[in-house]
Design an enzyme around this catalytic site. Structure first.
Site, PDB file in Angstrom:
ATOM      1  N   TYR A   1       0.828  -1.209   0.000  1.00  0.00           N
ATOM      2  CA  TYR A   1       0.000   0.000   0.000  1.00  0.00           C
ATOM      3  C   TYR A   1       0.867   1.266   0.000  1.00  0.00           C
ATOM      4  O   TYR A   1       0.778   2.116  -0.893  1.00  0.00           O
ATOM      5  CB  TYR A   1      -0.907  -0.062   1.229  1.00  0.00           C
TER       6      TYR A   1
ATOM      7  N   THR B   1       7.310   2.776  13.187  1.00  0.00           N
ATOM      8  CA  THR B   1       5.957   2.997  13.702  1.00  0.00           C
ATOM      9  C   THR B   1       5.949   3.821  14.976  1.00  0.00           C
ATOM     10  O   THR B   1       6.784   3.616  15.871  1.00  0.00           O
ATOM     11  CB  THR B   1       5.253   1.661  13.971  1.00  0.00           C
TER      12      THR B   1
ATOM     13  N   TYR C   1       4.977  -6.437  17.422  1.00  0.00           N
ATOM     14  CA  TYR C   1       5.180  -5.658  16.201  1.00  0.00           C
ATOM     15  C   TYR C   1       6.037  -4.431  16.490  1.00  0.00           C
ATOM     16  O   TYR C   1       7.050  -4.180  15.829  1.00  0.00           O
ATOM     17  CB  TYR C   1       3.837  -5.239  15.601  1.00  0.00           C
TER      18      TYR C   1
ATOM     19  N   LYS D   1      10.050  -3.599  15.374  1.00  0.00           N
ATOM     20  CA  LYS D   1      10.452  -2.393  14.663  1.00  0.00           C
ATOM     21  C   LYS D   1      11.522  -1.631  15.446  1.00  0.00           C
ATOM     22  O   LYS D   1      12.460  -1.061  14.860  1.00  0.00           O
ATOM     23  CB  LYS D   1       9.237  -1.498  14.421  1.00  0.00           C
TER      24      LYS D   1
ATOM     25  N   ASN E   1      -1.267   6.078  11.539  1.00  0.00           N
ATOM     26  CA  ASN E   1      -2.342   5.498  10.725  1.00  0.00           C
ATOM     27  C   ASN E   1      -2.368   6.099   9.329  1.00  0.00           C
ATOM     28  O   ASN E   1      -2.915   7.175   9.121  1.00  0.00           O
ATOM     29  CB  ASN E   1      -3.697   5.716  11.407  1.00  0.00           C
TER      30      ASN E   1
ATOM     31  N   LEU F   1     -10.378   1.280   9.680  1.00  0.00           N
ATOM     32  CA  LEU F   1     -11.621   1.975  10.024  1.00  0.00           C
ATOM     33  C   LEU F   1     -12.239   2.729   8.846  1.00  0.00           C
ATOM     34  O   LEU F   1     -13.444   2.616   8.607  1.00  0.00           O
ATOM     35  CB  LEU F   1     -11.380   2.931  11.190  1.00  0.00           C
TER      36      LEU F   1
ATOM     37  N   ARG G   1      -7.177   8.813  17.105  1.00  0.00           N
ATOM     38  CA  ARG G   1      -5.969   8.440  16.377  1.00  0.00           C
ATOM     39  C   ARG G   1      -5.577   9.573  15.425  1.00  0.00           C
ATOM     40  O   ARG G   1      -6.371  10.454  15.096  1.00  0.00           O
ATOM     41  CB  ARG G   1      -6.177   7.140  15.584  1.00  0.00           C
TER      42      ARG G   1
ATOM     43  N   ALA H   1     -12.008  -2.021  23.628  1.00  0.00           N
ATOM     44  CA  ALA H   1     -10.783  -2.790  23.450  1.00  0.00           C
ATOM     45  C   ALA H   1      -9.713  -2.258  24.393  1.00  0.00           C
ATOM     46  O   ALA H   1      -9.758  -1.105  24.839  1.00  0.00           O
ATOM     47  CB  ALA H   1     -10.306  -2.699  22.007  1.00  0.00           C
TER      48      ALA H   1
END
Length: 305
Positions: A11, A110, A134, A138, A163, A175, A199, A260
């Protein structure tokens, strides 16, 4: 400049290849399989194969390293695979870069490495506190880059992104695509909690432009630099839903699931990148991101083959 882009079929990778070409560079797309469809010079190699990487690096002036695994939840199930590819693959690439005497690397990292700091937006001086494999993988890759740059043979820039959104987003679980699909199909959108989680959404064109800016402004050898790349603005889940309703003209019915276990807010402070790279997130307004994604969602010919 001839720039090898690892993970070029992804992407963000495709956007970086296109942005480099537009800026007058000569991008070379490194892909995992020969079947990958790219519209630029292509070389096939695996980040865990040093010999293949050395061949892919022939005649290259710089590397934008985007190849890696990115699923946060999946990393908790397969932590060793994430460390093998993200950290081990970066170490293998660094060895190949050293052998090929390529002096420049820009690494896609990230912002989740910062964990869940109370201070928002997040600046580069925050301590590292990765909370899942993850992010930890990184960070391990970043440390390897720092160590190699310290030898004085490598100019390195690390970009910590959050994001990325907009454009032709191939991930229906994110999302913005999920909310747009719910609007298009008149289906319910499941969200965690009350929708107040915030976010930082960065348009993919702005993310790609940051890589070009780094290639054009590499630091001197031995002095790696890190930048936070984001919009600098917080957007809640409900803000995204409202933007989708405005753009599509369709109401979205929400189904609230249990909250969450995740940070209430993660916002990047891109002030350092703006000041030092002559870069600015010009396309990262949430309504623009939603409108752009909606436009591409409605154009089947724009999907990846």
């Amino acid at each position: 400049m001839r720039v090898l882009v690892t993970g070029a079929n992804g992407y963000l990778g495709r956007a970086v290849v296109a942005a480099l070409e537009t800026a007058g560079h000569e991008p070379i797309a490194m892909v995992h399989t020969a079947e990958s469809s790219m519209h630029t010079a292509t070389r096939v190699a695996d980040v865990l194969d040093e010999g293949g990487l050395r061949q892919a690096l022939d005649g290259v002036d710089a590397v934008c390293h985007l190849a890696g695994l990115t699923r946060t939840r999946k990393s908790a199930v397969e932590p060793l695979r994430y460390f093998r590819v993200n950290a081990g693959g970066t170490i293998t690439l660094l060895a190949a870069i050293a052998a090929a005497e390529v002096p420049r690397i820009v690494f896609a990292s990230t912002g989740s490495i910062y964990g869940t700091p109370e201070r928002q937006p997040m600046t580069e001086d925050l301590p590292d506190a990765p909370q899942h494999p993850y992010a930890a993988s990184k960070l391990a890759a970043e440390l390897a880059i720092h160590a190699q740059a310290a030898t004085g043979n490598l100019s390195a820039v690390i970009l910590r992104l959050l994001n990325v959104a907009g454009g032709v987003d191939p991930d229906p679980t994110r999302l913005v695509p999920r909310a747009l699909a719910a609007a298009r199909d008149r289906s319910a959108l499941e969200i965690n909690g009350d929708g107040s989680t915030v976010r930082d959404y960065l348009h993919i064109a702005d993310a790609a432009a940051a890589f070009v800016a780094c290639v054009d402004n590499m630091p001197r050898l031995g002095k790696p630099t890190r930048y936070n790349i984001g919009s600098g603005h917080g957007t809640s889940i409900l803000d995204v839903v409202a933007a989708v309703e405005r753009v599509t003209g369709h109401h979205i019915r929400l189904v609230h699931r249990p909250p969450a276990s995740e940070p209430a807010a993660l916002i990047s402070d891109p002030a350092k990148a703006i000041a030092e790279l002559s870069w600015y997130p010009t396309h990262s307004d949430i309504e623009y991101i939603v409108r752009d994604t909606w436009h591409n969602l409605e154009r089947p010919e724009s999907r990846y083959r």
